[in-house]
Motif scaffolding. Structure first.
Motif, PDB file in Angstrom:
ATOM      1  N   LYS A   1       5.063 -10.616  -9.980  1.00  0.00           N
ATOM      2  CA  LYS A   1       4.761  -9.188 -10.125  1.00  0.00           C
ATOM      3  C   LYS A   1       5.540  -8.301  -9.151  1.00  0.00           C
ATOM      4  O   LYS A   1       5.482  -7.076  -9.253  1.00  0.00           O
TER       5      LYS A   1
ATOM      6  N   GLN B   1      -6.874 -12.962  -2.408  1.00  0.00           N
ATOM      7  CA  GLN B   1      -5.629 -13.193  -3.153  1.00  0.00           C
ATOM      8  C   GLN B   1      -4.837 -14.341  -2.527  1.00  0.00           C
ATOM      9  O   GLN B   1      -4.224 -15.144  -3.220  1.00  0.00           O
TER      10      GLN B   1
ATOM     11  N   HIS C   1       0.865  -1.182   0.000  1.00  0.00           N
ATOM     12  CA  HIS C   1       0.000   0.000   0.000  1.00  0.00           C
ATOM     13  C   HIS C   1       0.896   1.224   0.000  1.00  0.00           C
ATOM     14  O   HIS C   1       1.854   1.307   0.769  1.00  0.00           O
TER      15      HIS C   1
ATOM     16  N   LEU D   1      -4.252  -7.895  -0.090  1.00  0.00           N
ATOM     17  CA  LEU D   1      -3.037  -7.251  -0.580  1.00  0.00           C
ATOM     18  C   LEU D   1      -1.839  -8.112  -0.197  1.00  0.00           C
ATOM     19  O   LEU D   1      -1.442  -8.162   0.969  1.00  0.00           O
TER      20      LEU D   1
ATOM     21  N   SER E   1       3.835  -0.071  -8.955  1.00  0.00           N
ATOM     22  CA  SER E   1       2.713   0.260  -8.075  1.00  0.00           C
ATOM     23  C   SER E   1       2.516  -0.906  -7.119  1.00  0.00           C
ATOM     24  O   SER E   1       2.953  -2.027  -7.394  1.00  0.00           O
TER      25      SER E   1
ATOM     26  N   GLN F   1       1.017 -14.332  -6.631  1.00  0.00           N
ATOM     27  CA  GLN F   1       1.373 -13.503  -7.791  1.00  0.00           C
ATOM     28  C   GLN F   1       2.825 -13.014  -7.635  1.00  0.00           C
ATOM     29  O   GLN F   1       3.115 -11.821  -7.789  1.00  0.00           O
TER      30      GLN F   1
ATOM     31  N   SER G   1       0.856  -3.928  -4.690  1.00  0.00           N
ATOM     32  CA  SER G   1       0.069  -5.120  -5.011  1.00  0.00           C
ATOM     33  C   SER G   1      -1.374  -4.748  -5.293  1.00  0.00           C
ATOM     34  O   SER G   1      -2.001  -4.035  -4.509  1.00  0.00           O
ATOM     35  N   PRO G   2      -1.938  -5.213  -6.410  1.00  0.00           N
ATOM     36  CA  PRO G   2      -3.348  -4.902  -6.703  1.00  0.00           C
ATOM     37  C   PRO G   2      -4.290  -5.556  -5.701  1.00  0.00           C
ATOM     38  O   PRO G   2      -3.975  -6.587  -5.114  1.00  0.00           O
ATOM     39  N   TYR G   3      -5.435  -4.942  -5.494  1.00  0.00           N
ATOM     40  CA  TYR G   3      -6.432  -5.439  -4.546  1.00  0.00           C
ATOM     41  C   TYR G   3      -7.206  -6.598  -5.181  1.00  0.00           C
ATOM     42  O   TYR G   3      -7.688  -6.503  -6.302  1.00  0.00           O
ATOM     43  N   LYS G   4      -7.317  -7.679  -4.427  1.00  0.00           N
ATOM     44  CA  LYS G   4      -8.147  -8.804  -4.873  1.00  0.00           C
ATOM     45  C   LYS G   4      -8.625  -9.552  -3.639  1.00  0.00           C
ATOM     46  O   LYS G   4      -7.821 -10.040  -2.851  1.00  0.00           O
TER      47      LYS G   4
END
Length: 611
Positions: free
Chosen positions: A278, A292, A202, A270, A284, A275, A286-289
């Motif tokens: 990446k 995850q 974040h 997060l 940027s 993943q 970690s993308p939100y999922k």
């Protein structure tokens, strides 16, 4: 009647695939294997092998970021006062954290991480640090720009390391604090970071927490028993990578229920877990999922053959009126709580699916090494064993009357330690050390104290192999009230004896190493631990003592012992672009390569002890 028989147990079967990130337990079940795997990953990702202290630390940090996520684990009843009382309840043991959970809060994971750095770089080279609203981590680096040594931030919980403005050296927390606006900003000279994003989970994580520098936690965690699985003939261990088990809706876990994406149980949105490719050179966070990362399951099913002597592979005591089985696991027994709408219903009565019998038989369970017993009411004994990693199960019936009986134990497991298949073919390796394990501890009720007492400066435990097998290795640990601040001159000892007369060191002159810049406060406790090969003896005494008057709050010991060679049937179940597949092979044997297609998803992998 104690048995003195060496039967064909399958001791410590382990698997490894050639999956680039998640090959399974054989790549990470010892620190030697783990560090070799970390070096391989680091070289593939960064382009060079880790040689310096800094590079080794970063290889370790990269691996931890991609295999361990932020979450709240369920407590163990360490102090005999329930899951919420009695003292420090944090999971501080490294292998339990890695294999049984695979997740923990910042203080939990950084406590465990001290043990990994201890084996990677040396004594006292890692410490937890209390900062503002967070528990962070520093590593003591030497060589090159670090000279004789200095502390550097190595925080995997918020996926953050920070280089100086020139990108020549990692900074400590006080150095970051002194120039917080620039150093905690991911946009400040991003090239200085050498591909490691500041605040990788974040964007604001580093800005607030490093404004403080409060508490040093030396030796806040420890490495106890390695993740040894011992299977008996008629027993299987199936590990599921996704929650839900066979029907997709049986959720058994031991942690906080976040109900993320309407799937109950521990989860994280997060994280670089699942993943990992990446993380390096990310621009940027970690993308939100939702979900995850989630918990996984390890399911033991045991159907002893009571028509032959095979059933005795799991027996520690029997007569013509009863028979007692043992159970030890590196995972942690979970439950399906009575209410999936609550965060912590796992602690409430009414848990299901953790330990279930196939038919009703008068029996009782002990989770304190046979000191006390509780009767099983019906088929489901989950409430009696949930949150533990061992139990004794005593059937109050003649063994010959138990034909057809089986039982199932469902544990929570880390998804990151389960071997996975990959696209375009997968090579699978197998090894078995032919060892079993027995433990006294980690709870104080499971520890067999034969001299001294917890809460004093000296205590002695005794541990014996289940059927008088020959022990091969002893693993020990102690939790000490080491004072605030801890005095680095105090020395602590752990010794073992096979006859109660001659004592041999396991850990000699252990000291709380303090070095470099320190904050103003300290954790008032610490852990000590070690391991040693032992003679072929069926029992060992372990003595914990010190000359400083500091009390041992609890202690534990584990014995690895010899078992006869057996065979293991290995089965993988997966899907790919060609549909669903399931294939098996019996080991020991030759090489095994599965023809996998594209978009491979491993559903489960099973180990079965066979004749």
């Amino acid at each position: 009647m104690l048995l003195t028989i060496l039967l064909a147990l399958q001791g410590d079967p382990q698997l490894k695939t050639d999956h680039p990130w998640y090959p399974g337990e054989l790549a990470m079940s010892t620190f030697e294997r783990l560090f070799a795997h970390q070096a391989e990953v680091y070289q593939r990702v960064v382009g060079q092998a880790p040689r310096s202290d800094e590079e080794k630390a970063l290889a370790s940090w990269l691996w931890r970021n991609t295999h361990y996520w932020h979450g709240t684990e369920g407590h163990e009843n360490l102090w005999g006062k329930g899951f919420a009382d009695g003292g420090d309840l944090r999971t501080r043991e490294y292998w339990t954290g890695l294999f049984a959970h695979g997740y923990g809060l910042c203080g939990t994971t950084h406590s465990q991480y001290t043990a990994e750095i201890e084996y990677l770089l040396g004594h006292g080279r890692g410490r937890g640090l209390g900062v503002d609203g967070h528990n962070s981590f520093e590593v003591w680096l030497t060589g090159g720009p670090y000279g004789d040594g200095k502390w550097a931030l190595l925080d995997h919980d918020i996926s953050t390391v920070v280089y100086n403005a020139d990108g020549t050296a990692l900074l400590s927390i006080p150095e970051i604090k002194a120039d917080l606006k620039r150093m905690a900003d991911p946009k400040f000279k991003p090239e200085r970071q050498r591909g490691w994003l500041v605040a990788g989970l974040h964007k604001d994580d580093a800005k607030g927490v490093f404004s403080g520098y409060h508490t040093a936690e030396y030796f806040a965690g420890y490495a106890g028993a390695p993740p040894v699985v011992r299977l008996r003939r008629g027993e299987t261990l199936r590990r599921w990578l996704k929650p839900g088990l066979e029907d997709g809706k049986t959720f058994v876990y031991w942690g906080q229920n976040l109900k993320m994406g309407d799937v109950p149980g521990p989860a994280r949105h997060l994280t670089w877990v699942n993943q990992p490719e990446k993380m390096f050179k990310a621009t940027s966070p970690s993308p939100y999922k939702d979900g995850q990362a989630r918990f996984a399951n390890a399911v033991y099913t045991y159907a002893p053959d009571f028509s032959t002597a095979d059933y005795r592979e799991g027996v520690i005591d029997e007569s013509d009126k009863h028979v007692t089985f043992e159970f030890y696991t590196p995972y942690i027994i979970g439950c399906a709580p009575p209410n999936f709408d609550k965060e912590w219903a796992i602690y409430e009565p009414g848990g299901k699916h953790g330990l279930v019998l196939s038919r009703a038989v008068p029996c009782s369970v002990s989770v304190d090494q046979g000191k006390t017993w509780k009767d099983v009411d019906g088929l489901d004994a989950t409430d009696l064993v949930k949150g533990y990693r061992q139990y004794f199960l005593r059937f109050n019936a003649a063994p010959k009357s138990l034909a057809g009986l089986s039982w199932r134990t469902v544990c929570q497991a880390s998804v990151s330690t389960i071997p996975r298949l990959k696209d375009a073919g997968t090579k699978i390796s197998y090894e078995a050390s032919d060892r079993g394990i027995v433990s006294t501890g980690p709870t104080i009720q499971q520890a067999r104290v034969v001299d001294g007492a917890f809460g004093t400066r000296a205590v002695t435990l005794e541990i014996a192999t289940p059927r008088k097998e020959a022990a091969t290795r002893l693993i020990v640990a102690a939790h000490i009230a080491s004072a605030c601040p801890p005095d680095p001159s105090f020395k602590y000892q752990i010794e073992y004896s096979v006859d109660g007369k001659a004592w041999t060191p396991v850990v000699k002159d252990w000291q709380v190493a303090r070095r470099g810049q320190e904050p103003g406060d300290y954790w008032s406790q610490s852990m000590m631990y070690g391991a040693v090969d032992v003679p072929d003896a069926p029992s060992v005494r372990v003595r914990f003592r010190n000359d400083s008057g500091k009390p041992f709050l609890r202690a534990e010991a584990h014995l690895l012992y010899k078992v006869a060679k057996g065979a293991t049937k290995v089965t993988f179940d997966w899907t790919d672009d060609a549909g669903a597949h399931k294939e098996s092979k019996v080991f020991p044997g030759g090489a095994w390569e599965l023809k996998t297609g594209k978009n491979v998803q491993t559903r489960w992998v099973e180990l079965e002890a066979v004749k």
